[in-house]
Design a protein around this motif. Structure first.
Motif, short mmCIF file in Angstrom:
data_model
loop_
_atom_site.label_atom_id
_atom_site.label_comp_id
_atom_site.label_asym_id
_atom_site.label_seq_id
_atom_site.Cartn_x
_atom_site.Cartn_y
_atom_site.Cartn_z
N THR A 1 0.83 -1.21 0.00
CA THR A 1 0.00 0.00 0.00
C THR A 1 0.86 1.26 0.00
N THR A 2 1.89 1.27 0.87
CA THR A 2 2.75 2.44 0.94
C THR A 2 3.39 2.69 -0.42
N PHE A 3 3.93 1.62 -1.00
CA PHE A 3 4.58 1.77 -2.31
C PHE A 3 3.59 2.30 -3.33
N ALA A 4 2.42 1.67 -3.41
CA ALA A 4 1.45 2.02 -4.44
C ALA A 4 1.02 3.48 -4.32
N VAL A 5 0.75 3.89 -3.07
CA VAL A 5 0.23 5.24 -2.88
C VAL A 5 1.29 6.28 -3.23
N VAL A 6 2.50 6.10 -2.73
CA VAL A 6 3.57 7.07 -3.01
C VAL A 6 3.88 7.09 -4.50
N PHE A 7 3.94 5.90 -5.10
CA PHE A 7 4.21 5.80 -6.53
C PHE A 7 3.14 6.56 -7.33
N SER A 8 1.89 6.33 -6.99
CA SER A 8 0.80 6.99 -7.73
C SER A 8 0.88 8.51 -7.62
N TRP B 1 1.49 10.98 -10.69
CA TRP B 1 0.46 12.00 -10.90
C TRP B 1 1.07 13.40 -11.05
N VAL B 2 2.18 13.66 -10.33
CA VAL B 2 2.85 14.96 -10.50
C VAL B 2 3.94 14.90 -11.56
N ASN B 3 3.79 13.93 -12.49
CA ASN B 3 4.66 13.84 -13.66
C ASN B 3 6.10 13.44 -13.40
N VAL B 4 6.34 12.64 -12.39
CA VAL B 4 7.67 12.05 -12.21
C VAL B 4 7.71 10.80 -13.07
N THR B 5 8.89 10.49 -13.65
CA THR B 5 8.98 9.28 -14.46
C THR B 5 8.74 8.06 -13.58
N SER B 6 8.22 7.01 -14.17
CA SER B 6 7.80 5.89 -13.33
C SER B 6 8.99 5.21 -12.64
N THR B 7 10.16 5.17 -13.27
CA THR B 7 11.30 4.54 -12.61
C THR B 7 11.73 5.35 -11.39
N ALA B 8 11.83 6.66 -11.55
CA ALA B 8 12.22 7.49 -10.42
C ALA B 8 11.18 7.42 -9.32
N ALA B 9 9.90 7.42 -9.73
CA ALA B 9 8.82 7.30 -8.75
C ALA B 9 8.95 5.99 -7.98
N ALA B 10 9.31 4.93 -8.71
CA ALA B 10 9.45 3.62 -8.06
C ALA B 10 10.59 3.65 -7.05
N ILE B 11 11.70 4.32 -7.40
CA ILE B 11 12.82 4.38 -6.46
C ILE B 11 12.40 5.09 -5.17
N VAL B 12 11.74 6.22 -5.32
CA VAL B 12 11.30 6.96 -4.12
C VAL B 12 10.29 6.13 -3.33
N ALA B 13 9.38 5.49 -4.05
CA ALA B 13 8.34 4.72 -3.36
C ALA B 13 8.94 3.55 -2.57
N LEU C 1 4.38 17.73 1.74
CA LEU C 1 3.24 17.59 2.65
C LEU C 1 2.29 16.51 2.16
N LEU C 2 2.00 16.55 0.85
CA LEU C 2 1.10 15.56 0.27
C LEU C 2 1.65 14.15 0.47
N LEU C 3 2.95 14.00 0.19
CA LEU C 3 3.56 12.68 0.33
C LEU C 3 3.51 12.19 1.78
N ILE C 4 3.79 13.10 2.72
CA ILE C 4 3.75 12.72 4.13
C ILE C 4 2.35 12.25 4.50
N VAL C 5 1.35 13.02 4.08
CA VAL C 5 -0.02 12.69 4.47
C VAL C 5 -0.48 11.37 3.86
N VAL C 6 -0.21 11.19 2.56
CA VAL C 6 -0.70 9.94 1.95
C VAL C 6 0.04 8.73 2.52
N ARG C 7 1.32 8.92 2.84
CA ARG C 7 2.07 7.78 3.39
C ARG C 7 1.52 7.41 4.77
#
Lengths: 402, 371
Positions: A109-116, A120-132, A308-314
């Motif tokens: 869930t954490t991965f999916a939500v952060v990744f999404s 959604w804010v236009n980060v490439t999916s690979t970079a988003a995956a690394i952060v997630a 802030l958004l990332l903190i809240v969704v996580r």
């Protein structure tokens, strides 16, 4: 003989280490004040003083030489990870499979939500995956330190330790895989894309296993002398940490797995002093100060809303993910909420993974890396408080604070 | 509140209550996991009852009314298995033993129930000091006067029960030198000790009415006597035993008391005397301090011998009654305790080989959970 032979040259040549030593004194004093007057965990003071006095804050302490402080962080984190591993009973997963389910659900869930959110804010999916993947990990450092300090005990505490160990492992493994994919996209040959994570994971597992059997041997002969043994253990942890870095393996994985393996194999109970003695404890305090010093909030102005958004969704992801299986796994709603909240902190592990990524991909350091750094600093400061409140609300800390 | 009428019960029926320790699997210290354990066992079908106790690191298992050893031990094993399963599920170890060897009383948490909070308010730290684990044995009595008779006659043998069940040498990290240090905690309660010497139930009712009149007590529960009548069950309750290290020993000691009760009711037919109590506290102290090696002074003959010898002789007296009650196996186990020692000697041996009280607790939990 002249004056200059025995009097110091003026102006004084002050090494950064002196400031660091002074910071240690101030940080510990501040930590005590936090406990006595504000009833906050001490580490908030340690990290806070680093943030305030460091280059990112008032700038009293100059930027520390990276290699030296990296060693302190690695060693202290090694100690805390081994400590975490040695408190986690993997056999529990077999007796209570719902725990494994909760852990996987929480990580996914954490991965999916952060990744999404990032996509959604236009980060490439690979970079988003690394952060997630980095966001999956709960901070072992903050959890171990806060649990030790608050002397918490009970179901939420046990589960918190278990789930932190597991999600740290997931985070490291999937982070390495995501990085490999990114390398693949950057044009690295297929063989290296595959072999790099294989070497890292396999090598780390092997080193952890060697640590485990050596530990058992030495403990067999020296186990009764608790203090002597904790000196040796300290040395072994330092050795394994440095060895892992030298071999370019993952010190995080090695030490955590080593702790888990020794706990799994043990036949006798072992009680070690917190952080394996005062040397370990000092390193741990220094690590938190160093983390504060490394804090860089400059990017916060631009990325504030995203952070802030990332903190809240996580937080929401972790909280909601522990609820569905809670009653099956044997705890009540109230306890599950406490557990979810306590899983929020991020700190050293996330920091090291972020820095490792930044070394491989310098452009990462300025974009998403900055966001992650801010995110980590905020959860580093808020995390210990959340854990303390959660454990207190779960009724797992001693009733009267001394 | 007046005393309840003495309910009828089947003579010599038995019931056992055991208070158990809940331990964390890392350090084997007491763990406040009773609410989760109780929630878990509530979903299982099991005989008897599983209940909360004063602090959150204890639970109590109660058998239903049993007639003999086989049924009793089967039910205790079933209860043990249910609790052990819940323990494994929650990463909590369960153990017998009268005290936890290194818990700190100030870290105990009171179980969230009105009675426990009330007691905690009243007794202060004593309530938390009361994190001790006992075995209570109920013996069914044909009537109230018979119950008082049995109670006073059994009082003479209190040292037997203490010495056989003793399993609490370690308190707050140290060997106290006592076989049962647990009872020292009980003695600090104002209403501990023995019941007054009255032999007729209406006299006992008068005593109880006077006591409630003073405002000192509200119910029988407020008396922490070594043996007390339990009118609502129609039993007397022997409360001096430590929780033994296994359910088999617990069942055997219960059946030893049962066989002895039969001997007292059917064969001995002696009237209790107030002077029997002259040696009571001395004998009890000897049992707490020295266990089976303690000195026992016969209240009538003033003869001195070891508690072990007195039990040996009692086993001879009651062997026919034990056979009658199908408790031969239980008596064998009692004889075995006289030879290999009680829980306290097991714990001291374990400590001598492990050098670590946490390891002793781990072994003790493994022994209890039967793996």
């Amino acid at each position: 003989m002249t004056w200059s032979d025995y009097l110091p040259a003026w102006p004084l040549q002050i090494s950064p280490a002196l400031w660091l030593a002074l910071t240690l004194v101030v940080a510990v004093l501040l930590g005590e004040a936090m406990v006595r007057h504000l009833r906050l965990p001490r580490i908030v003071g340690y990290i806070g003083i680093g943030v305030v006095l460091g280059p990112g804050g008032l700038g009293f302490i100059p930027q520390l030489p990276v290699n030296e402080w990296r060693l302190v962080v690695d060693l202290a984190l090694g100690i805390l990870l081994f400590e975490l591993g040695s408190k986690v009973n993997l056999r529990w997963l077999k007796a209570n499979p719902w725990l494994a389910g909760t852990s996987l659900l929480e990580a996914i869930t954490t991965f999916a939500v952060v990744f999404s959110v990032l996509v959604w804010v236009n980060v490439t999916s690979t970079a988003a995956a690394i952060v997630a993947t980095i966001a999956i990990a709960t901070s072992p450092a903050i959890i171990v330190r806060t649990v030790t300090e608050s002397r918490a005990q009970g179901q939420v505490t046990d589960r918190l330790l278990l789930m932190t160990a597991l999600n740290t492992i997931y985070a490291v493994i999937f982070h390495k895989l995501a990085v490999a994919v990114m390398h693949g996209q950057a044009g690295t040959s297929f063989v290296h894309t595959i072999f790099a994570p294989l070497y890292l994971l396999g090598g780390s597992a092997l080193l952890a296993w060697l640590f485990g059997i050596t530990f058992e041997r030495i403990h067999h002969h020296l186990g009764q002398h608790e203090e002597t043994f904790s000196f040796i253990l300290f040395g072994m942890i330092a050795f394994a940490t440095i060895m892992a870095s030298t071999l370019r393996l993952s010190p995080i994985l090695v030490l955590l797995a080593a702790g888990l393996i020794t706990r799994y194999q043990r036949k006798h109970t072992r009680t070690f002093p917190p952080h394996f003695g005062s040397a370990g404890a000092v390193l741990v305090v220094l690590m938190f100060i160093a983390n504060g010093l490394a804090a860089d909030l400059r990017g916060l102005r631009d990325g504030f809303l995203l952070v802030l958004l990332l903190i809240v969704v996580r937080i929401i992801a972790k909280l909601l993910a522990v609820l569905p299986l809670a009653t099956h796994s044997g705890i009540g709603w109230r306890q599950a909420i406490s557990l979810g909240i306590a899983l929020v902190p991020m700190s050293s592990v996330a920091l090291l993974l972020t820095m490792d990524t930044a070394i491989d991909f310098p452009e990462f350091a300025f974009g998403l890396g900055m966001v992650l750094m801010n995110w980590i600093v905020i959860l580093e400061l808020a995390g210990p408080v959340l854990v303390q409140v959660a454990l207190r609300r779960a009724g797992e800390t001693p009733e009267k604070k001394t | 509140m007046s005393l309840m009428p003495f309910a009828p019960s089947r003579p010599l029926s038995i019931g056992v209550e055991l208070e158990l320790q809940l331990l964390g699997c890392n350090d084997y210290n007491l763990a406040p996991s009773a609410p989760e354990i109780l929630r878990r066992v509530a979903k299982r079908t099991h005989p008897g009852e599983i209940k909360p106790e004063m602090t959150r690191s204890m639970i109590e298992i109660n058998t239903s009314v049993q007639q003999e050893y086989a049924g009793l031990v089967t039910e205790l094993r079933a209860l043990r298995d249910v609790v052990s399963e819940a323990g494994c599920f929650l990463n909590v170890a369960v153990a017998g033993g009268g005290t936890h060897p290194f818990q700190h009383w100030s870290e105990q948490k009171i179980f969230d129930a009105p009675r426990f909070h009330y007691l905690s308010e009243l007794y202060g730290y004593l309530a938390k000091q009361f994190t001790i684990f006992g075995q209570h044995v109920h013996i069914g009595c044909p009537g109230p006067d018979e119950a008082l008779h049995l109670m006073h006659m059994l009082s003479r043998y209190i040292p037997h029960f203490i010495a056989l069940s003793a399993s609490s040498p370690f308190v707050q990290g140290h060997d106290t030198g006592f076989a049962s240090a647990r009872l020292n905690s009980v003695f600090s309660f104002p209403l501990s000790g023995r019941a007054p010497f009255v032999l007729r139930w209406n006299d006992f009712e008068k005593f109880f009415a006077k006591m409630t009149g003073t405002g000192v007590v509200e119910s029988m529960k407020d008396f922490y006597w070594d043996i007390r009548p339990k009118p609502e069950f129609g039993t007397i309750e022997v409360r001096v035993c430590d929780t033994p290290l296994t359910v088999e020993i617990a069942a055997s000691i219960a059946c030893y008391i049962q066989a002895m009760s039969r001997y007292i009711m059917v064969e001995q037919r002696m009237a209790p005397e107030e002077d029997d109590y002259l040696v009571y506290t001395f004998n009890r102290f000897q049992a707490c301090r020295f266990g089976l090696e303690g000195v026992f002074i016969d209240p009538r003959t003033h003869q001195q011998r070891s508690i072990r010898e007195d039990i040996m002789e009692m086993l001879e007296h009651i062997s026919d009654h034990a056979r009658e009650l199908h408790a031969v196996e239980a008596m064998e186990r009692i004889r075995e305790i006289l030879i290999v020692g009680n829980g306290t000697s097991w714990q001291r041996r374990a400590y001598a080989s492990e050098h670590n009280l946490a390891d002793v607790m781990q072994l003790q939990a493994e022994l209890w959970m039967g793996n």
